[in-house]
Design an enzyme around this catalytic site. Structure first.
Site, PDB file in Angstrom:
ATOM      1  N   CYS A  50     154.496  58.383  63.433  1.00  0.00           N
ATOM      2  CA  CYS A  50     154.104  56.977  63.472  1.00  0.00           C
ATOM      3  C   CYS A  50     154.136  56.330  62.092  1.00  0.00           C
ATOM      4  O   CYS A  50     154.141  55.099  61.994  1.00  0.00           O
ATOM      5  CB  CYS A  50     152.718  56.829  64.085  1.00  0.00           C
ATOM      6  SG  CYS A  50     151.419  57.723  63.197  1.00  0.00           S
ATOM      7  N   ASN A  51     154.150  57.116  61.037  1.00  0.00           N
ATOM      8  CA  ASN A  51     154.145  56.498  59.705  1.00  0.00           C
ATOM      9  C   ASN A  51     155.119  57.132  58.729  1.00  0.00           C
ATOM     10  O   ASN A  51     154.941  56.992  57.519  1.00  0.00           O
ATOM     11  CB  ASN A  51     152.731  56.518  59.113  1.00  0.00           C
ATOM     12  CG  ASN A  51     152.106  57.895  59.114  1.00  0.00           C
ATOM     13  OD1 ASN A  51     152.811  58.892  59.037  1.00  0.00           O
ATOM     14  ND2 ASN A  51     150.798  57.954  59.215  1.00  0.00           N
ATOM     15  N   ALA A 190     150.994  58.425  77.293  1.00  0.00           N
ATOM     16  CA  ALA A 190     150.584  59.782  77.685  1.00  0.00           C
ATOM     17  C   ALA A 190     151.217  60.838  76.791  1.00  0.00           C
ATOM     18  O   ALA A 190     151.407  61.970  77.210  1.00  0.00           O
ATOM     19  CB  ALA A 190     150.942  60.037  79.148  1.00  0.00           C
ATOM     20  N   MET A 193     149.568  61.769  70.880  1.00  0.00           N
ATOM     21  CA  MET A 193     148.500  60.952  70.308  1.00  0.00           C
ATOM     22  C   MET A 193     147.587  60.414  71.400  1.00  0.00           C
ATOM     23  O   MET A 193     146.365  60.344  71.230  1.00  0.00           O
ATOM     24  CB  MET A 193     149.097  59.805  69.505  1.00  0.00           C
ATOM     25  CG  MET A 193     148.060  58.968  68.776  1.00  0.00           C
ATOM     26  SD  MET A 193     147.263  59.847  67.418  1.00  0.00           S
ATOM     27  CE  MET A 193     148.468  59.547  66.123  1.00  0.00           C
TER      28      MET A 193
END
Length: 443
Positions: A50-51, A190, A193
């Site tokens: 995500c980053n 789902a 995370m």
């Protein structure tokens, strides 16, 4: 050949750029396939979270590989290389290993010490193994990184002071909603995370836990594991209207929660939305609704000077720094051990060629002895051969041990080059004496 990492993360680039370069599983694998086919790369693995988006490669040349990997990353993401370059970081050899091992420990994450990265590393490793993009360097390296990450969580106090993105979000949500005990919560998505979010909400004692995902089967598995209720994707608007707290993390490339799905006013019953997705699931205008609070990844990034989330749940700053010092020491030791092992392995083909050359000389002399002394009995001939072999083994034993010891501390390979020069061993010959790649299962 040398290990190379080219990438960008929340520490080097703004979130809007990270959103533009975010890759789903299919595109990550396509990028890895393109990189491993480059002239200056023999192995590749792509890590997307995500980053961060990172390309790991075993490079045949440094400058050539950096240029080729950067160009491939720009083409795969659709972002001009000139826009990417100021935000890219390049790690090489020892620094690359240190970066990966620190990453596996959660030391490079927005939320210091978070453990979700281990699952993401494991998924990236599995994809690389399935697609045959890994060999004798990246495959064992990433397996070792997973072991180092696990050690950091089991052998240090990292879990005691670390905060995950989910934990940071729940702490903020409780400040707005009051106690989460009895609150109506909704998890959108789902994946890994979302699974962590559902588990955290369940432990927090929420009143109801709804799970909503485009693929209902995955939502059902998640709901069953955490005593939640499954909702159809078509019920998203209704779920947003009745929930007090929403955690969303899908793989969608467009906004999932938009302004038109929310009521005009939530002042009387505040709604907190925690957006853990990259790209973001929640449209920016959603935060304009009265009574609706939206936090994204940038908001969950703590106030630490180094850009990582603070460890509020653990002890004070002194305890946190003590634990981090232990983790850094662990990483430093693991990096040194890995590099020593790898450098020692590099001398293996040269030593194998040296022994092969010595054996060939011995065989030639034994053959001449057979011609000059044809009357030797089989027993005598065997005794002579065994004596010659013992002499060779004893002569080569100490140089072999010393060569491995020197190579373990030899960053530039000079001791291996000297060994080849002393015994007139062709570098191309020794490079051919290698072991086939061994791809084992995940730890």
């Amino acid at each position: 050949m040398s290990l190379l990492v080219v990438g960008l993360s929340h520490r080097s680039a703004p979130l809007e750029l990270l959103e533009r370069v975010a890759l789903d599983g299919r595109r990550s694998r396509e990028l890895a396939a393109g990189v491993v086919g480059l002239d200056d790369v023999s192995e590749s693995l792509v890590l997307t979270t995500c980053n961060r988006t990172e390309v790991y490669a075993e490079a045949l040349s440094f400058h050539g590989a950096v240029a080729q990997v950067g160009d491939s990353l720009a083409k795969a993401t659709g972002v001009d290389l000139q826009d990417l370059t100021p935000h890219l970081y390049v790690h090489y050899e020892e620094r690359a290993v240190d970066h990966l091992f620190s990453l596996a420990c959660g030391m490079e994450s927005m939320a210091l010490g978070e453990s979700e990265i281990l699952g993401q590393l494991r998924d990236a490793l599995r994809a690389g193994q399935e697609d045959a993009h890994l060999g004798t360097v990246l495959n064992p390296l990433f397996q070792q990184a997973l072991r180092v990450g696990k050690r950091a969580h089991t052998d240090t106090g990292l879990d005691r002071v670390a905060r995950s993105l989910v934990g940071a979000g729940l702490t903020r949500a409780a400040a707005v909603l009051g106690s989460l005990d009895g609150a109506d919560a909704l998890v959108v998505g789902a994946g890994a995370m979302s699974g962590l979010a559902a588990a955290s909400l369940s432990r927090a004692g929420v009143g109801t836990l709804g799970i909503l995902n485009r693929t209902r089967e995955r939502a059902e598995r998640l709901a069953e594991a955490h005593q939640g209720q499954v909702h159809d994707w078509s019920q998203l608007e209704r779920g947003l209207a009745t929930a007090d707290l929403v955690l969303t993390c899908t793989g969608a490339t467009d906004h999932v929660v938009t302004r038109d799905l929310l009521p005009d006013d939530r002042t009387e019953r505040p709604l907190v939305i925690i957006d853990l997705a990259m790209p973001r699931d929640v449209a920016p205008e959603a935060a304009e609704v009265p009574g609706v609070t939206v936090w994204g990844l940038a908001d969950l990034n703590g106030d630490g000077a180094d850009g990582t989330a603070t460890a509020e749940a653990g002890g004070g700053p002194d305890e946190t720094e003590q634990v981090l010092a232990v983790v850094r020491e662990l990483v430093a030791g693991e990096v040194a051990a890995y590099l020593a092992t790898r450098r020692s392995a590099r001398v293996g083909p040269t030593l194998a060629m040296l022994r092969s050359r010595a054996a060939a000389v011995a065989d030639g002399e034994l053959e001449r002895l057979d011609q000059r002394l044809p009357d030797l009995s089989d027993a005598q001939r065997a005794e002579v051969q065994q004596s010659v072999r013992r002499i060779l083994d004893k002569l080569l034993h100490t140089p072999t041990v010393r060569a491995k010891q020197l190579a373990a501390h030899d960053a530039d390979g000079s001791s291996v080059a000297l060994l080849r020069e002393l015994f007139d061993l062709d570098a191309r010959e020794t490079a051919a004496v290698t072991t086939p790649p061994q791809v084992s299962g995940l730890p």
